[in-house]
Design an enzyme around this catalytic site. Structure first.
Site, PDB file in Angstrom:
ATOM      1  N   THR A 254     -57.969  -0.647 -66.050  1.00  0.00           N
ATOM      2  CA  THR A 254     -57.119  -1.744 -66.798  1.00  0.00           C
ATOM      3  C   THR A 254     -58.078  -2.815 -66.622  1.00  0.00           C
ATOM      4  O   THR A 254     -59.179  -2.906 -66.261  1.00  0.00           O
ATOM      5  CB  THR A 254     -55.938  -2.234 -65.728  1.00  0.00           C
ATOM      6  OG1 THR A 254     -55.016  -1.378 -65.556  1.00  0.00           O
ATOM      7  CG2 THR A 254     -55.555  -3.714 -65.933  1.00  0.00           C
TER       8      THR A 254
ATOM      9  N   ASP B 104     -54.718  -6.177 -70.684  1.00  0.00           N
ATOM     10  CA  ASP B 104     -54.708  -5.328 -71.797  1.00  0.00           C
ATOM     11  C   ASP B 104     -53.572  -4.479 -71.386  1.00  0.00           C
ATOM     12  O   ASP B 104     -52.667  -4.688 -70.779  1.00  0.00           O
ATOM     13  CB  ASP B 104     -56.079  -4.180 -71.569  1.00  0.00           C
ATOM     14  CG  ASP B 104     -55.862  -3.245 -70.613  1.00  0.00           C
ATOM     15  OD1 ASP B 104     -55.855  -2.010 -70.716  1.00  0.00           O
ATOM     16  OD2 ASP B 104     -55.649  -3.640 -69.139  1.00  0.00           O
TER      17      ASP B 104
ATOM     18  N   ARG C 140     -53.094  -0.591 -71.800  1.00  0.00           N
ATOM     19  CA  ARG C 140     -53.241   0.768 -71.726  1.00  0.00           C
ATOM     20  C   ARG C 140     -52.748   1.179 -70.258  1.00  0.00           C
ATOM     21  O   ARG C 140     -53.334   0.736 -69.610  1.00  0.00           O
ATOM     22  CB  ARG C 140     -54.852   1.169 -72.335  1.00  0.00           C
ATOM     23  CG  ARG C 140     -54.872   2.661 -71.946  1.00  0.00           C
ATOM     24  CD  ARG C 140     -56.378   3.154 -72.629  1.00  0.00           C
ATOM     25  NE  ARG C 140     -56.560   2.914 -73.915  1.00  0.00           N
ATOM     26  CZ  ARG C 140     -57.455   3.288 -74.487  1.00  0.00           C
ATOM     27  NH1 ARG C 140     -58.604   3.704 -73.956  1.00  0.00           N
ATOM     28  NH2 ARG C 140     -57.595   3.071 -75.918  1.00  0.00           N
TER      29      ARG C 140
ATOM     30  N   LYS D 253     -48.472  -5.224 -68.191  1.00  0.00           N
ATOM     31  CA  LYS D 253     -48.880  -5.347 -67.063  1.00  0.00           C
ATOM     32  C   LYS D 253     -48.742  -6.646 -66.405  1.00  0.00           C
ATOM     33  O   LYS D 253     -49.044  -6.967 -65.237  1.00  0.00           O
ATOM     34  CB  LYS D 253     -50.585  -5.197 -67.009  1.00  0.00           C
ATOM     35  CG  LYS D 253     -50.637  -3.762 -67.555  1.00  0.00           C
ATOM     36  CD  LYS D 253     -52.223  -3.237 -67.546  1.00  0.00           C
ATOM     37  CE  LYS D 253     -52.302  -1.981 -68.396  1.00  0.00           C
ATOM     38  NZ  LYS D 253     -53.748  -1.529 -68.466  1.00  0.00           N
TER      39      LYS D 253
ATOM     40  N   GLY E 138     -54.323  -0.593 -61.177  1.00  0.00           N
ATOM     41  CA  GLY E 138     -53.824   0.391 -60.011  1.00  0.00           C
ATOM     42  C   GLY E 138     -52.859   1.506 -60.380  1.00  0.00           C
ATOM     43  O   GLY E 138     -52.650   1.922 -61.538  1.00  0.00           O
TER      44      GLY E 138
ATOM     45  N   SER F 195     -60.813  -1.728 -63.722  1.00  0.00           N
ATOM     46  CA  SER F 195     -61.951  -0.781 -64.157  1.00  0.00           C
ATOM     47  C   SER F 195     -62.686  -1.604 -65.177  1.00  0.00           C
ATOM     48  O   SER F 195     -63.957  -1.519 -65.134  1.00  0.00           O
ATOM     49  CB  SER F 195     -61.480   0.501 -64.744  1.00  0.00           C
ATOM     50  OG  SER F 195     -60.554   0.391 -65.838  1.00  0.00           O
TER      51      SER F 195
ATOM     52  N   ASP G 130     -64.924  -0.397 -71.649  1.00  0.00           N
ATOM     53  CA  ASP G 130     -64.451   0.597 -70.762  1.00  0.00           C
ATOM     54  C   ASP G 130     -63.314   1.296 -71.084  1.00  0.00           C
ATOM     55  O   ASP G 130     -62.283   1.014 -71.909  1.00  0.00           O
ATOM     56  CB  ASP G 130     -63.759  -0.706 -69.630  1.00  0.00           C
ATOM     57  CG  ASP G 130     -62.820   0.260 -68.517  1.00  0.00           C
ATOM     58  OD1 ASP G 130     -61.773  -0.296 -68.093  1.00  0.00           O
ATOM     59  OD2 ASP G 130     -63.353   1.069 -68.045  1.00  0.00           O
TER      60      ASP G 130
ATOM     61  N   SER H  33     -59.295   0.899 -70.260  1.00  0.00           N
ATOM     62  CA  SER H  33     -58.628  -0.309 -70.856  1.00  0.00           C
ATOM     63  C   SER H  33     -58.655  -0.113 -72.385  1.00  0.00           C
ATOM     64  O   SER H  33     -59.628   0.159 -73.114  1.00  0.00           O
ATOM     65  CB  SER H  33     -59.168  -1.893 -70.538  1.00  0.00           C
ATOM     66  OG  SER H  33     -59.793  -1.587 -69.124  1.00  0.00           O
TER      67      SER H  33
END
Lengths: 153, 277
Positions: free
Chosen positions: B44, B60, B62, B76, B90, B172, B209, B212
């Site tokens: 994330t 984000d 995903r 989220k 997480g 991440s 990344d 995400s």
């Protein structure tokens, strides 16, 4: 001053309706489940395994089993240091009285008085969401549970 | 449990009965060459920034399960109380359940005190719970809200440590987002600048990344008003096909045609809405 490990015969008597004034709360560990004759009590505590008794199966198992006890120990000792011995003494007396207000062991009791005293009526945690005792898959046989509670077993 | 009957009622909460069995199963499975199923994570980018009279939280959308995108549009930013929201990175289940439990506790607490809950209360409840489970609950959170003392922003790590800062990133994609913040953050920004900054930070996480992706959600919290903008920006729209490769009608010649009527009667008609949000 009681020793932290209570020998089993002593523990059997305290499980009865007699109450014991203890200075410290004993923290139970992973000891072997010996029954009346010194051997594994398969009927009541299941099959034995050396690994089960030596090591906990998860890092958090011991910590979670004793969490409430440890919290209470910590809170009572802080209270004793701040306000003197009478404060934890009175509180523990009230807890002991509230703990006795319940139905027979195989029925679901609400523990309303105990929860209100401890403040659990104003909080939700994993104990209320996961593994609800009302939905437990294991049946508690009424006779055995009452005998266990009265210390006859 | 292999007992015939229990002597005491079971307690609620976590049960560690199957841990040994799971460990044995895992060794057996790796011996054969397969892998155990992975938990769904939200690899994330989540960020938060404090501006002049409020704060902006961004995330984000995903959710991944190993190497697969499990959910292209998951939410989220979780509700904690009318003035406090929390982004979670997480393990998806852990963040979901933790924020719901804390939201319930905060509601009970605020009913008991009769006041609007404070962000510091939510922070302390979260850190005490996460520390109790020693990091096994994999929830990294960005907690932000507005209370009587102004806007507050906290970042909470899975082991229970917290930081109170004017701008935070987690997940991440946190490094990519933090780079954007370090470059362009200023104290006492305006709301539009703050929203643009958060949008750019999340976009940096999305494009740099792999964990995400998809859209950018924003949550602007000011005194008395919460704007939950979902989606604020669809950075990754699925492409549209430019040409049609279907055959025209009449390309294949029809030789014979037979029509058979099927006798069906409509017994029941129900409508079930799909969650396409």
């Amino acid at each position: 001053m009681c020793a932290p490990v209570i020998p089993l015969s002593f523990a059997k008597n305290t499980r009865g309706l007699r109450s014991q004034l203890k200075d410290s709360v004993p923290v139970t560990g992973m000891g072997p489940q010996v029954g009346a004759y010194g051997v594994q009590d398969t009927l009541r505590s299941g099959f034995s395994s050396v690994k089960n008794e030596l090591l906990p199966s998860h890092v958090l198992e011991l910590s979670e089993k004793n969490f409430q006890l440890n919290q209470d120990k910590m809170n009572f000792s802080t209270l004793r240091n701040i306000q003197g011995l009478h404060a934890p003494l009175k509180l523990q007396m009230e807890y002991r009285a509230a703990r006795q207000i319940q139905r027979l062991p195989f029925l679901q009791s609400s523990h309303l008085a105990l929860d209100t005293l401890k403040g659990n009526d104003e909080s939700i945690s994993f104990e209320d969401i996961l593994n609800d005792p009302a939905q437990s898959e294991m049946m508690g046989e009424p006779h055995i549970m009452v005998e266990y509670k009265l210390g006859m077993m | 449990m292999a007992t015939l009957s229990v002597c005491q009622t079971q307690l609620g909460g976590f049960s560690f009965e199957n841990c040994k069995r799971n460990a044995v199963l895992e060794t057996e499975v790796t011996k054969v060459g397969c892998r155990m199923p992975a938990a769904r994570k939200t690899g994330t980018t989540i960020v938060g920034v404090v501006f002049k009279d409020g704060l902006v939280l961004g995330a984000d959308t995903r959710a991944t399960e190993g190497m697969i995108v499990a959910d292209k549009n998951c939410s989220k930013i979780h509700y904690i109380s009318p003035n406090i929201y929390c982004c979670g990175a997480g393990t998806a289940a852990d963040t979901e359940m933790t924020t719901q439990i804390i939201s319930s506790n905060l509601e009970l607490h605020s009913l008991s005190t009769g006041r609007l809950p404070r962000v510091a209360t939510a922070n302390r409840m979260l850190k005490q719970m996460l520390f109790r489970y020693q990091g096994h609950i994999g929830a990294a959170l960005v907690l932000g809200g507005m209370d009587c003392n102004g806007p507050h922003l906290y970042s909470i790590y899975p082991h229970g440590s917290t930081d109170k800062l004017p701008y935070v990133t987690m997940g991440s994609g946190s490094l990519a987002a933090m780079a954007v913040f370090e470059d362009r953050y200023k104290q006492d920004m305006e709301e539009e600048d703050a929203k643009r900054l958060v949008r750019d930070a999340i976009a940096a996480g999305i494009f740099n990344d792999l964990g995400s992706g998809s859209n950018i959600d924003l949550c602007v919290i000011t005194k008395g008003r919460v704007d939950y903008l979902r989606p604020h920006d669809m950075a990754n729209k699925k492409g549209v096909r430019t040409g049609s490769y279907k055959y025209k009608r009449g390309t294949t010649g029809v030789l014979t045609k037979t029509v058979t009527k099927l006798d069906l009667e409509v017994v029941e008609e129900t409508i079930q809405t799909m969650d396409t949000s």
